[in-house]
Every structure is written in C-alpha cells, then in structure tokens.
Design an enzyme around this catalytic site. Structure first.
Site, PDB file in Angstrom:
ATOM      1  CG  ASN A   8      -1.819   1.257   1.462  1.00  0.00           C
ATOM      2  OD1 ASN A   8      -1.737   2.083   0.372  1.00  0.00           O
ATOM      3  ND2 ASN A   8      -2.354   1.440   2.500  1.00  0.00           N
ATOM      4  CE  LYS A  10       0.136   3.461   4.714  1.00  0.00           C
ATOM      5  NZ  LYS A  10      -0.171   3.533   6.143  1.00  0.00           N
ATOM      6  CG  HIS A  91      -5.971   1.677   5.245  1.00  0.00           C
ATOM      7  ND1 HIS A  91      -5.583   2.606   6.272  1.00  0.00           N
ATOM      8  CD2 HIS A  91      -4.766   0.685   5.060  1.00  0.00           C
ATOM      9  CE1 HIS A  91      -4.468   2.289   6.475  1.00  0.00           C
ATOM     10  NE2 HIS A  91      -3.781   1.123   5.868  1.00  0.00           N
ATOM     11  CD  GLU A 163      -3.925  -2.788   7.276  1.00  0.00           C
ATOM     12  OE1 GLU A 163      -2.647  -3.274   7.138  1.00  0.00           O
ATOM     13  OE2 GLU A 163      -4.425  -2.013   7.290  1.00  0.00           O
ATOM     14  N   GLY A 169       1.798   1.751  11.168  1.00  0.00           N
ATOM     15  CA  GLY A 169       2.852   2.829  11.077  1.00  0.00           C
ATOM     16  C   GLY A 169       3.615   2.993  12.680  1.00  0.00           C
ATOM     17  CB  SER A 205       4.488  -2.067  12.217  1.00  0.00           C
ATOM     18  OG  SER A 205       4.119  -0.695  12.785  1.00  0.00           O
ATOM     19  N   GLY A 226       2.483  -1.314   4.493  1.00  0.00           N
ATOM     20  CA  GLY A 226       2.439   0.053   4.206  1.00  0.00           C
ATOM     21  C   GLY A 226       3.856   0.661   3.845  1.00  0.00           C
ATOM     22  N   GLY A 227       4.445   1.264   4.835  1.00  0.00           N
ATOM     23  CA  GLY A 227       5.608   1.999   5.124  1.00  0.00           C
ATOM     24  C   GLY A 227       6.863   1.322   4.256  1.00  0.00           C
TER      25      GLY A 227
HETATM   26  C1  PEP Z   1      -1.218  -0.063   6.076  1.00  0.00           C
HETATM   27  O1  PEP Z   1      -1.109   1.097   5.769  1.00  0.00           O
HETATM   28  O2  PEP Z   1      -1.953  -0.810   5.846  1.00  0.00           O
HETATM   29  C2  PEP Z   1      -0.009  -0.558   6.968  1.00  0.00           C
HETATM   30  C3  PEP Z   1       0.165  -2.008   7.407  1.00  0.00           C
HETATM   31  O3  PEP Z   1       0.981   0.290   7.074  1.00  0.00           O
HETATM   32  P1  PEP Z   1       2.403  -0.215   7.946  1.00  0.00           P
HETATM   33  O4  PEP Z   1       2.849  -1.334   7.083  1.00  0.00           O
HETATM   34  O5  PEP Z   1       3.181   1.093   7.476  1.00  0.00           O
HETATM   35  O6  PEP Z   1       2.085  -0.197   9.341  1.00  0.00           O
END
Ligand code: PEP
Length: 243
Positions: A8, A10, A91, A163, A169, A205, A226-227
């Site tokens: 993702n 974002k 999300h 999630e 994050g 994360s 995500g990140g």
């Molecule tokens: C997300 O945005 O769905 C996510 C899991 O972000 P991160 O991996 O940065 O925690």
C-alpha cells in the site's frame, strides 16, 4: 503455501519515483506462479504500473457509488476498464479521515464484486478496544456488517486484512501467537456464519528485519505492507524472502 503480499503506497511517490521503483523491482527474483504480489499506488499511476510492472496492481479505494455526480471519486467500473483486479477497502486511514463506516464499505464491496474486482477489506481494533478486551467483538461486528448481502461465491473472493489500528505505522505489532489466534477467529467466524473459507492477511508495521516473525504463521495467507512497501529495496527483499 502460496502467499499474497499487498503493498500500500498510500499517497506517496511521483511518476518519476514510480518509474524508478518499477525499474528496480522488475529485476528481482520472483516466480509469479508461487506468490501473488499486488502493488497499490495512487490511482493516477495505476495505468503506468499495469503497463510496466510484472506484478499485479490494485487500487487503494473505490467509490461506493456506481457512476454520476461524485466529483473526485473513482468508480469500480472505471477501475475495471483499466484492468484492475484488486482494491483495498476500509483502510483505517479512510475510516478515520473520511468517516467511512461498515455500511459505506459494504457498498464499496458491492461495487467491487459487481465489477470482478477482489476486495481486500481491512478490519481491526483500536488500542482502547484492545485494552478493553473487545477485539473479537469488534471484528465480529465488522464482518457481519461488511459481509451482508453477498452470495457464498462472492464472499469467497473477499480477502480480509487484519490490521490492528494501533499497529499501523507505529512500529508495534501483536505477537505472532496473537496474530495466529485472531486470524483463526476471523476464519472460523466466516466459516460458521457463511460456510465459506476466506483468506486472511496480517498488516501493521511489517518490515524486513521483523519479517521472520511473520513467515510461516498458521492461518495467515499473506501480508499488507504500508511503509516498507514504499522502500523498493526493502520491499524487494521481503518479496524474495517469501519466495
Ligand atoms: C497499512 O497502511 O495498511 C500498513 C500496514 O502500514 P504499515 O505497514 O506502515 O504499518
């Protein structure tokens, strides 16, 4: 067992960044028949990625409406016309920043299902809900509201991403055992309520250095990242690790 890895992005990256990303990641060692890698960029880069990358491409959201006067929105039918086969829905950032409710997300699932787009539906508890031991209650409510009105066949195409909101994050994750138990809870609930087996991803994360904790977890069919998906070297190593 084959895994699904969803990246993702974002609201990150410009076209130049996306082009560099593609150049790098297209060269990694990857067997497309083994695992499913789905990259979800901002809408405007979907056609570019679809034309240039060797992975699958998904959207980060979709309109709850079919078509018409909804300025700024993108419909499932429009995504379908760009050959998009997946979309993240619900999300926690959309729930928080755009007040998306289960009812709205249910409509978005309907739009996706009607246009042959597989929904990747995010659910998860807040920190407060977890501290009050309400995780299962929250997940149960979400699933029953989100899955309302679909046939067994349609439900079997839905991918659920567990999630926990507090893990996104934050650098903090549930323990592997907690993730396994929660994924089991979700699968078991859907099986007993709808007689359907669904796939469940974990997200929150995930990064390369902790990846060993998440590989091989029972009941986990993949990851939503995500990140760490924005960093092409890190994400490539994660993809290679699970291959
Ligand atoms: C997300 O945005 O769905 C996510 C899991 O972000 P991160 O991996 O940065 O925690």
């Amino acid at each position: 067992m084959s895994k699904i890895v969803v990246g993702n992005f974002k609201m990150n990256m410009t076209l130049q960044d996306v082009a560099q990303y593609v150049q790098y990641i297209n060269n990694i060692n990857f067997n497309p028949n083994q695992n499913e890698i789905i990259l979800c960029p901002s809408y405007i880069y979907i056609p570019y990625l679809n034309n240039n990358i060797k992975f699958k491409v998904g959207a980060q959201d979709v309109s709850a409406n079919h078509m018409g006067s909804y300025t700024g929105e993108i419909s499932a039918m429009q995504l379908k016309s760009e050959n998009v086969k997946y979309s993240i829905l619900g999300h926690s950032e959309r729930r928080m920043n755009f007040r998306e409710t289960e009812n709205i997300i249910n409509k978005k699932i309907r739009q996706c299902v009607d246009n042959n787009i597989k929904p990747i539906v995010c659910i998860g508890e807040s920190k407060e809900e977890r501290l009050m031991m309400k995780t299962e209650q929250i997940l149960r409510r979400s699933i029953l509201d989100l899955f309302r009105g679909f046939t067994k066949e349609q439900l079997s195409d839905i991918i659920v991403a567990y999630e926990p909101i507090w893990a996104i994050g934050s650098g903090i994750t549930p323990t592997p055992k907690e993730i396994e138990e929660t994924a089991y809870y979700i699968k078991d609930l859907v099986r007993s309520a709808y007689k359907v087996d669904i796939r469940v991803l974990y997200g929150g994360s995930i990064n390369l250095s902790d990846m060993h904790k998440f590989i091989g977890l029972n009941n986990i069919d993949g990851y939503l990242i995500g990140g760490a998906s924005i960093d092409v070297e890190e994400f490539s190593k994660i993809v290679e690790l699970i291959s």
